[in-house]
Scaffold this motif. Sequence first.
Motif, PDB file in Angstrom:
ATOM      1  N   ARG A 160      -8.729 -34.200 -47.724  1.00  0.00           N
ATOM      2  CA  ARG A 160      -9.909 -33.479 -48.277  1.00  0.00           C
ATOM      3  C   ARG A 160     -10.926 -33.161 -47.186  1.00  0.00           C
ATOM      4  O   ARG A 160     -12.130 -33.106 -47.463  1.00  0.00           O
ATOM      5  CB  ARG A 160     -10.627 -34.234 -49.402  1.00  0.00           C
ATOM      6  CG  ARG A 160      -9.807 -35.166 -50.262  1.00  0.00           C
ATOM      7  CD  ARG A 160      -8.733 -34.470 -51.003  1.00  0.00           C
ATOM      8  NE  ARG A 160      -8.125 -35.313 -52.026  1.00  0.00           N
ATOM      9  CZ  ARG A 160      -6.991 -35.027 -52.629  1.00  0.00           C
ATOM     10  NH1 ARG A 160      -6.319 -33.945 -52.302  1.00  0.00           N
ATOM     11  NH2 ARG A 160      -6.492 -35.805 -53.557  1.00  0.00           N
ATOM     12  N   LEU A 161     -10.458 -33.005 -45.953  1.00  0.00           N
ATOM     13  CA  LEU A 161     -11.364 -32.710 -44.835  1.00  0.00           C
ATOM     14  C   LEU A 161     -12.259 -31.512 -45.168  1.00  0.00           C
ATOM     15  O   LEU A 161     -11.776 -30.471 -45.615  1.00  0.00           O
ATOM     16  CB  LEU A 161     -10.541 -32.386 -43.577  1.00  0.00           C
ATOM     17  CG  LEU A 161     -11.320 -32.056 -42.309  1.00  0.00           C
ATOM     18  CD1 LEU A 161     -12.017 -33.294 -41.762  1.00  0.00           C
ATOM     19  CD2 LEU A 161     -10.387 -31.469 -41.247  1.00  0.00           C
ATOM     20  N   CYS A 162     -13.563 -31.672 -44.975  1.00  0.00           N
ATOM     21  CA  CYS A 162     -14.494 -30.581 -45.258  1.00  0.00           C
ATOM     22  C   CYS A 162     -15.743 -30.773 -44.419  1.00  0.00           C
ATOM     23  O   CYS A 162     -16.380 -31.832 -44.459  1.00  0.00           O
ATOM     24  CB  CYS A 162     -14.850 -30.575 -46.750  1.00  0.00           C
ATOM     25  SG  CYS A 162     -16.079 -29.330 -47.187  1.00  0.00           S
ATOM     26  N   MET A 163     -16.089 -29.761 -43.651  1.00  0.00           N
ATOM     27  CA  MET A 163     -17.240 -29.858 -42.755  1.00  0.00           C
ATOM     28  C   MET A 163     -18.551 -29.915 -43.539  1.00  0.00           C
ATOM     29  O   MET A 163     -19.483 -30.591 -43.168  1.00  0.00           O
ATOM     30  CB  MET A 163     -17.281 -28.659 -41.797  1.00  0.00           C
ATOM     31  CG  MET A 163     -16.053 -28.488 -40.928  1.00  0.00           C
ATOM     32  SD  MET A 163     -15.909 -29.786 -39.692  1.00  0.00           S
ATOM     33  CE  MET A 163     -14.527 -30.669 -40.304  1.00  0.00           C
ATOM     34  N   VAL A 164     -18.620 -29.166 -44.637  1.00  0.00           N
ATOM     35  CA  VAL A 164     -19.835 -29.136 -45.450  1.00  0.00           C
ATOM     36  C   VAL A 164     -19.970 -30.427 -46.264  1.00  0.00           C
ATOM     37  O   VAL A 164     -21.056 -31.003 -46.372  1.00  0.00           O
ATOM     38  CB  VAL A 164     -19.807 -27.924 -46.407  1.00  0.00           C
ATOM     39  CG1 VAL A 164     -20.944 -27.992 -47.406  1.00  0.00           C
ATOM     40  CG2 VAL A 164     -19.900 -26.648 -45.613  1.00  0.00           C
ATOM     41  N   GLY A 165     -18.862 -30.874 -46.801  1.00  0.00           N
ATOM     42  CA  GLY A 165     -18.867 -32.069 -47.645  1.00  0.00           C
ATOM     43  C   GLY A 165     -19.428 -33.285 -46.918  1.00  0.00           C
ATOM     44  O   GLY A 165     -20.079 -34.135 -47.530  1.00  0.00           O
TER      45      GLY A 165
ATOM     46  N   GLY B 207     -14.580 -37.386 -40.762  1.00  0.00           N
ATOM     47  CA  GLY B 207     -13.659 -36.362 -40.257  1.00  0.00           C
ATOM     48  C   GLY B 207     -14.339 -35.488 -39.217  1.00  0.00           C
ATOM     49  O   GLY B 207     -13.782 -35.189 -38.156  1.00  0.00           O
ATOM     50  N   PHE B 208     -15.551 -35.106 -39.541  1.00  0.00           N
ATOM     51  CA  PHE B 208     -16.372 -34.276 -38.653  1.00  0.00           C
ATOM     52  C   PHE B 208     -16.550 -34.990 -37.307  1.00  0.00           C
ATOM     53  O   PHE B 208     -16.321 -34.425 -36.234  1.00  0.00           O
ATOM     54  CB  PHE B 208     -17.730 -34.098 -39.363  1.00  0.00           C
ATOM     55  CG  PHE B 208     -18.694 -33.144 -38.729  1.00  0.00           C
ATOM     56  CD1 PHE B 208     -18.838 -31.869 -39.218  1.00  0.00           C
ATOM     57  CD2 PHE B 208     -19.482 -33.538 -37.658  1.00  0.00           C
ATOM     58  CE1 PHE B 208     -19.757 -30.993 -38.655  1.00  0.00           C
ATOM     59  CE2 PHE B 208     -20.393 -32.674 -37.090  1.00  0.00           C
ATOM     60  CZ  PHE B 208     -20.533 -31.395 -37.593  1.00  0.00           C
ATOM     61  N   ILE B 209     -16.946 -36.266 -37.373  1.00  0.00           N
ATOM     62  CA  ILE B 209     -17.195 -37.045 -36.147  1.00  0.00           C
ATOM     63  C   ILE B 209     -15.898 -37.266 -35.377  1.00  0.00           C
ATOM     64  O   ILE B 209     -15.863 -37.178 -34.146  1.00  0.00           O
ATOM     65  CB  ILE B 209     -17.855 -38.409 -36.510  1.00  0.00           C
ATOM     66  CG1 ILE B 209     -19.239 -38.157 -37.116  1.00  0.00           C
ATOM     67  CG2 ILE B 209     -17.966 -39.314 -35.292  1.00  0.00           C
ATOM     68  CD1 ILE B 209     -19.867 -39.362 -37.786  1.00  0.00           C
ATOM     69  N   SER B 210     -14.823 -37.511 -36.104  1.00  0.00           N
ATOM     70  CA  SER B 210     -13.531 -37.758 -35.457  1.00  0.00           C
ATOM     71  C   SER B 210     -13.074 -36.536 -34.648  1.00  0.00           C
ATOM     72  O   SER B 210     -12.584 -36.674 -33.521  1.00  0.00           O
ATOM     73  CB  SER B 210     -12.515 -38.113 -36.546  1.00  0.00           C
ATOM     74  OG  SER B 210     -11.249 -38.238 -35.997  1.00  0.00           O
ATOM     75  N   ILE B 211     -13.256 -35.334 -35.209  1.00  0.00           N
ATOM     76  CA  ILE B 211     -12.887 -34.112 -34.472  1.00  0.00           C
ATOM     77  C   ILE B 211     -13.767 -34.003 -33.225  1.00  0.00           C
ATOM     78  O   ILE B 211     -13.283 -33.768 -32.114  1.00  0.00           O
ATOM     79  CB  ILE B 211     -13.092 -32.846 -35.341  1.00  0.00           C
ATOM     80  CG1 ILE B 211     -12.191 -32.876 -36.568  1.00  0.00           C
ATOM     81  CG2 ILE B 211     -12.812 -31.577 -34.522  1.00  0.00           C
ATOM     82  CD1 ILE B 211     -12.487 -31.771 -37.586  1.00  0.00           C
ATOM     83  N   LEU B 212     -15.058 -34.200 -33.412  1.00  0.00           N
ATOM     84  CA  LEU B 212     -16.018 -34.058 -32.314  1.00  0.00           C
ATOM     85  C   LEU B 212     -15.678 -35.000 -31.157  1.00  0.00           C
ATOM     86  O   LEU B 212     -15.583 -34.578 -29.995  1.00  0.00           O
ATOM     87  CB  LEU B 212     -17.440 -34.332 -32.839  1.00  0.00           C
ATOM     88  CG  LEU B 212     -18.576 -34.246 -31.833  1.00  0.00           C
ATOM     89  CD1 LEU B 212     -18.706 -32.833 -31.279  1.00  0.00           C
ATOM     90  CD2 LEU B 212     -19.900 -34.659 -32.459  1.00  0.00           C
TER      91      LEU B 212
END
Lengths: 343, 71
Positions: free
Chosen positions: A208-213, A229-234
Amino acid sequence: MNNKKRMIFTGMIVGILSVLLVIMGNPANMGICVACFIRDIAGSLGFHRASIVQYIRPEIIGFVLGSFIISKISGEFKTVSGSSPLLRFVISCFVMIGALVFLGCPLRMVLRIAGGDLNAIVGLFGFAAGIFYGTKFLRKGFTLGRSYKQKNIGGYILPLISVGLLALIIIKPSFIFISEKGPGSMFAPIMISLGAGLIVGVLSQKSRLCMVGGFRDLYLMRDFQLIIGFISILVTVLILNLILGNFNLSFVNQPAAHADGLWNFLGMFLTGFGSLLLGGCPLRQTILAGQGNLDSVITFLGLIMGSAIAHNFLMVGSTANGHIAVVIGIISLSLIACFNIEK
Amino acid sequence: MENKIIDVCGLSCPEPVIRVRKTLKNYDGEFKVISDQEVANENILRLSRKMGYECEIQKNDNKYELLIKKG
């Protein structure tokens, strides 16, 4: 694997694939950009004529098909529609316009930050502010209404179109446009792009990866699940960029970027706000479209239309037309949000 | 007291969780949530646990029933 670990793993893989795709030929800081890539597809089909951004990006095809395949296997595929489709179409046009004024979707914003692009940090503030603004409407009872189960055939349309697009980019008939220079001429081999897209599609559907969520749940519920998820990508992309020497900390000389802070902020404000109203970022909407959500398919079509409008009306980057469109967008979306509050 | 039922079928993220949270804040008894999406179930389960409630999920044809009560 529990949800948190799955999210960290998904973020890491998305990050690694984003860097890999740049090494294999995609534009710098643009290993994956949902907005840019949908825009490239629109250009390749001739919906806009910006000759430097025309290519049928197999990554997008992979997102749709990856989500379709895994949701069919897991039993989550379900054709639904009926939640204000026209409003979603309009909102997603503006989401795309905001993204193209900033020059990237929320996912590319993360990749740009990890490449040292300080303009993207300005964009991040705008993005977070737009989501925060939108949560005010959600708290008051904003809703686009319910979706309802439909006959399954509708859910197969976008996956079938995706297969058709894949055939077009493999055969390359003369009626599609492929850039000879600029970002559209920079791409990884088709099967690498498709494979990466499929992996991201599968993992994003499951996690359910979602940048806005991420920001939304943090504001609304103090829930860290999606922001991980956001932090993990970064973190993943930042580490890889530092190792590979691709990290350039500055506002200027950044690939496919401009340094106009106000419009980087407001462009992403619009994208964040609009995505919040839609219930997910462009990546999440693409994934939902693959698993049978026809409202998200309409959103996907709105993103295509938005990209064509943005390029045909010279709204891309920090331009006068782009500024006007962003202001109109913020006002229009605010009105839509106000008129859809259920007491 | 009659058990309360909240229908979150067909609602986009994060509306199901917002509706359940509102109820958790204003209602002390047991209540039932009817859902049709796994993603909504996962989010409601997480929210309930975080707020000190128990949440049991049962599948009924194409829908789910979530029974939420004080833990």
